[in-house]
Design a protein around this motif. Structure first.
Motif, mmCIF file in Angstrom:
data_model
loop_
_atom_site.group_PDB
_atom_site.id
_atom_site.type_symbol
_atom_site.label_atom_id
_atom_site.label_comp_id
_atom_site.label_asym_id
_atom_site.label_seq_id
_atom_site.Cartn_x
_atom_site.Cartn_y
_atom_site.Cartn_z
ATOM 1 N N PHE A 1 4.024 5.901 9.045
ATOM 2 C CA PHE A 1 3.221 4.902 8.343
ATOM 3 C C PHE A 1 3.134 3.607 9.137
ATOM 4 N N GLN A 2 4.255 3.183 9.705
ATOM 5 C CA GLN A 2 4.282 1.895 10.388
ATOM 6 C C GLN A 2 3.496 1.915 11.694
ATOM 7 N N TYR A 3 3.649 2.961 12.474
ATOM 8 C CA TYR A 3 3.047 2.959 13.806
ATOM 9 C C TYR A 3 1.805 3.826 13.932
ATOM 10 N N GLY A 4 1.540 4.687 12.966
ATOM 11 C CA GLY A 4 0.376 5.560 13.054
ATOM 12 C C GLY A 4 -0.720 5.219 12.080
ATOM 13 N N VAL A 5 -0.355 5.092 10.814
ATOM 14 C CA VAL A 5 -1.360 4.890 9.781
ATOM 15 C C VAL A 5 -1.806 3.430 9.700
ATOM 16 N N ALA A 6 -0.876 2.502 9.787
ATOM 17 C CA ALA A 6 -1.205 1.086 9.583
ATOM 18 C C ALA A 6 -2.243 0.552 10.573
ATOM 19 N N PRO A 7 -2.124 0.794 11.876
ATOM 20 C CA PRO A 7 -3.171 0.286 12.775
ATOM 21 C C PRO A 7 -4.541 0.899 12.487
ATOM 22 N N TYR A 8 -4.561 2.148 12.051
ATOM 23 C CA TYR A 8 -5.832 2.789 11.709
ATOM 24 C C TYR A 8 -6.434 2.160 10.461
ATOM 25 N N VAL A 9 -5.605 1.887 9.479
ATOM 26 C CA VAL A 9 -6.101 1.320 8.218
ATOM 27 C C VAL A 9 -6.638 -0.085 8.426
#
Length: 131
Positions: free
Chosen positions: A61-69
């Motif tokens: 969540f911290q390094y994969g999903v958050a920058p995408y969101v």
């Protein structure tokens, strides 16, 4: 040539899944027959496995999903929930970090809820963690 690559990828996937299944079987105590009672440490092993999963999800969540969101082009409920409180920061890096922290809080809260429910179950029935 494409069929060779597909075959290699399928074989590697099968080997990976077999190794993970073997690891889960050894950690979760299913290497015994169903007529034997589970060991006293099987619940502890499952809890540690759940903790490892929650840490992995937090990192994802911290390094994969958050920058995408945060770079999503339009706003919807999911983007608004992930970036709540993060739009006050001026730089994109700080907004990404804030959204990543929001994701970590979500996975940590979910794991905490599961462990609290497990503690309540064990308080009601002492052997609940072994079944």
């Amino acid at each position: 040539m494409a069929s060779v690559v597909t075959c290699i990828a399928t074989s590697a996937g099968f080997c990976f899944c077999s190794a993970v299944a073997s690891l889960f079987n050894s950690c979760c105590g299913t290497d015994k027959s169903s007529s034997d009672a589970p060991s006293a440490t099987s619940g502890r092993k499952r809890s540690v496995l759940l903790l490892v999963f929650s840490i992995a999800i937090a990192f994802a969540f911290q390094y994969g999903v958050a920058p995408y969101v945060t770079s999503f082009p339009y706003s919807n409920y999911v983007v608004d929930a992930w970036t709540d409180g993060c739009l006050e920061y001026q730089s994109q890096e700080l907004r990404d970090r804030c959204a990543g922290n929001n994701g970590v809080y979500r996975s940590a809260a979910s794991a905490t809820l599961v462990f609290v429910l497990a503690a309540i179950a064990v308080a009601c029935k002492r052997t609940a963690n072994r079944e």
